[in-house]
Structures are given as structure tokens and as C-alpha cells.
Scaffold this motif. Sequence first.
Motif, PDB file in Angstrom:
ATOM      1  N   LEU A 191       0.840  -1.343  -0.034  1.00 20.11           N
ATOM      2  CA  LEU A 191       0.141  -0.097   0.006  1.00 20.11           C
ATOM      3  C   LEU A 191       0.765   1.391   0.156  1.00 20.11           C
ATOM      4  N   LEU A 192       2.009   1.285   0.917  1.00 21.08           N
ATOM      5  CA  LEU A 192       2.794   2.487   1.049  1.00 21.08           C
ATOM      6  C   LEU A 192       3.493   2.734  -0.410  1.00 21.08           C
ATOM      7  N   SER A 193       3.693   1.591  -1.182  1.00 18.50           N
ATOM      8  CA  SER A 193       4.600   1.594  -2.257  1.00 18.50           C
ATOM      9  C   SER A 193       3.652   2.179  -3.338  1.00 18.50           C
ATOM     10  N   GLY A 194       2.371   2.145  -3.289  1.00 23.23           N
ATOM     11  CA  GLY A 194       1.489   2.558  -4.143  1.00 23.23           C
ATOM     12  C   GLY A 194       1.124   1.400  -5.141  1.00 23.23           C
ATOM     13  N   ALA A 195       1.178   0.237  -4.513  1.00 23.49           N
ATOM     14  CA  ALA A 195       0.712  -1.078  -5.370  1.00 23.49           C
ATOM     15  C   ALA A 195      -0.314  -1.868  -4.836  1.00 23.49           C
ATOM     16  N   GLU A 196      -1.438  -1.038  -4.530  1.00 31.77           N
ATOM     17  CA  GLU A 196      -2.789  -1.583  -3.855  1.00 31.77           C
ATOM     18  C   GLU A 196      -3.389  -2.861  -4.745  1.00 31.77           C
ATOM     19  N   GLU A 197      -3.065  -2.692  -6.018  1.00 27.43           N
ATOM     20  CA  GLU A 197      -3.924  -3.837  -6.798  1.00 27.43           C
ATOM     21  C   GLU A 197      -3.416  -5.194  -6.333  1.00 27.43           C
ATOM     22  N   LEU A 198      -2.084  -5.007  -6.089  1.00 27.22           N
ATOM     23  CA  LEU A 198      -1.541  -6.394  -5.564  1.00 27.22           C
ATOM     24  C   LEU A 198      -1.857  -6.871  -4.020  1.00 27.22           C
ATOM     25  N   VAL A 199      -2.600  -6.135  -3.461  1.00 25.81           N
ATOM     26  CA  VAL A 199      -2.780  -6.485  -1.915  1.00 25.81           C
ATOM     27  C   VAL A 199      -3.854  -7.524  -1.838  1.00 25.81           C
TER      28      VAL A 199
END
Length: 382
Positions: A302-310
Motif C-alpha cells: 500500500l505504501l509503495s502504491g501497489a494496492e492492486e497487489l494487496v
Amino acid sequence: MQFKEITGQETIKEQLLQTVAENRISHAQLFLSCEGSGALPLAIAYAQYINCLDKSPIDSCGVCSSCRKYERYIHPDLHFSYPFFASKDVRTAVDVLEEWRSMLLEDPYFDLDIWRSKLSAENKQANINIAECHDIIKKLSYKAFEGETKVLIMWLPEFLDKEGNALLKIIEEPPKNTLFILVANNQDQILSTLLSRTQIVKIPKLPDAVIENYLVENHGLDTHQAVEYSFLADGNLIEAKLLASNAQNDHADKFADWLRMGYGNRVADLIAFVEQAAGWGRENQKNFLKYGISFLRECSLLLSGAEELVKLPPRTLDTAKKLSAHVLNLNMAEAIISELEQAHYHIERNANPKILFLDVSLQLVKLIKFKTLPKGTQYIYS
């Protein structure tokens, strides 16, 4: 074991069934999978299907003489090889065959740690030795007793050292109607000479939804618990079963509260938490720390801007977003993960849980409240 008894892996089942229907069974196959994906049960079900006397297009019959013997793992043309702990009384895998059969009958989903617990391992290292290789060659040189196909299933060929080269000739030029199935977790640790002589069947991790359904139906968990344990197990059914058998929830709420205590420097609450955690028992303590590590890795995405991978479930995802927005940053999350990994290591080695959780709680205060990161870490505000 029939295909219908195996959790998930429908695509792989269809693929294996098709090889039999089209008469293109490779004589040496490597079932490569992550731990807990069901590769060993699949190998056994595949062998049973091949030798079934009244097979249907989708499964073995389960009632013919061959299937009945396969169900108890006593078919004379079914052979197993696996890591064991050699001693003066144990020279080959056959010497612990009864323990192996008992393990399979109890639950065919197990790992090396569970298998080790069934044996007198002491401080020995598990391996598949040269005596075992010679015994395999001897057994497979005989004609089939009952079935059309002799089958050798080798679990964890990673434990074959260079002595495994003794098997190369029989694998490359096997006796008629002989099938080798190697069941492995780590391709890089297998002898390259063996790899080059096998057809690789890649078996994927189980989807979260499959594990969730299994836990609800077989362990009576509610949906929220099943979703949490599925996330934590990460496709490993063995891990999911261990979590369910040591259930003491709710890890998600407890861990989020622990982080908030550190952020608020609530010393009295932290001490109360330490007292509570010390009484959980080691398996639940390990599961809690493992959950925290997995949760913070998702927060890092989330902090890295990759919410789609969460992969977090909705309720926990909302908590992760709030913590990531108002409490955590990337370096802080990584530093806390490091602390939790060290704590998990020490819990496994019987550290005093009260002292350990108190120390980690104080580290949380330093990292979150006072933003004191390990020396040499450049602080980045989120």
C-alpha cells in the motif's frame, strides 16, 4: 486415494486424467509445487487411477482390488521413497515404511517437520542415501506383481545427494511399465542430472477461496476466521490446518491494537498485552507474529502504491489503509517486520515469551512513536 479427495487443483487433475486417456504417460515425472499444495496426494491419486481396474473418465473406482490396496498404501506395485534419519536400525526407507503408511492414513498433507515428529530423528539430518538408491533399483528390477504399472513415488528428491546419480540409468531406461513420480518443493536443490530426465508438472498454490471453503467445511470456522487463516497460509493447506487447530483469535484486531498501543506510547496497555500474549502458547504466539509479518508486507505494498497487489480481506484492508495513512511509512514497516522475524526465530527456540514480547513492544514504541529507526536507515515520511 481418489482425485475427488484432493482439495482444489481441478486443472491439474484434468491434465493428469488426459494423459491416461490419450496414453501419453511420461515414465518419469516431477511434480513441482509449493508446500501444502497437494502434490503428494495428487501423485498417489494419479498412480491409483493408472492401475485402477474399473476407472471412469474422471476418477478411479475406489472399490476394485487394486484401489482397495492403494487406499491402504499396501499395493505390491506401489513403492515409496522419502527422506529418513539413518541409524543402525534404519538403513533404507522400508525400515520406516509402517510409520510412513500411518502418516499417509492420518493425513496425506504434511511437511518434513511433521514427518520428522513421527520418527526418532534426534539430531540427525534427513537424507535419501546410497543404500536407498540401491534398494530402489532392486525393487524396480522385478516384474509387476498385480498391476499393469509399477510406480515409485519419491517425496522430496531434494534430499538426494550426488548418490542420486546411481538412479540415472534406471530412470532413463526403466523396466517396462514403470512410472517414476518425483514430488518436490524446490527445483534448484534437485540434481540437474535428474531434472533433465523428467517431465515437469507444475502444481500451483491453492487459491485463497479454496482454503477458505476447506476451513469452513472441515474445521467449522466462521467466514471471518477462514479468510484470515487463508491469507496467513498463503496457499499452503498444511499451514492453514495448523492455524485452525491452534485457533486463538483474532490476530487481525490484536495486531492492529498492538501497533496503536506503540503509536500512543500506552505503556500500561502494552504491559497488559504482554501478559496476555505470554499465556497464548508457543504455536499461537508464532502464528500471531507470522500474521504481523504478512500484514505489514501488505501494508508495504500500500505504501509503495501497489494496492492492486494487496490480498487482504476487506475489513482488514480498511485497517491497513488507515495505519498506512496515519501511522506507518515504508522504512518503519520494514523495521518492524525485521523485529517480528527475529521474535519469531526466538519463539521457535523457546525464548521466554514475556521478556520477548515486552522487548518487541518497546521496540514498537521506539519505531512508531519516537521514529527511532535502526542505525544507518534513512527515514522517509509517508
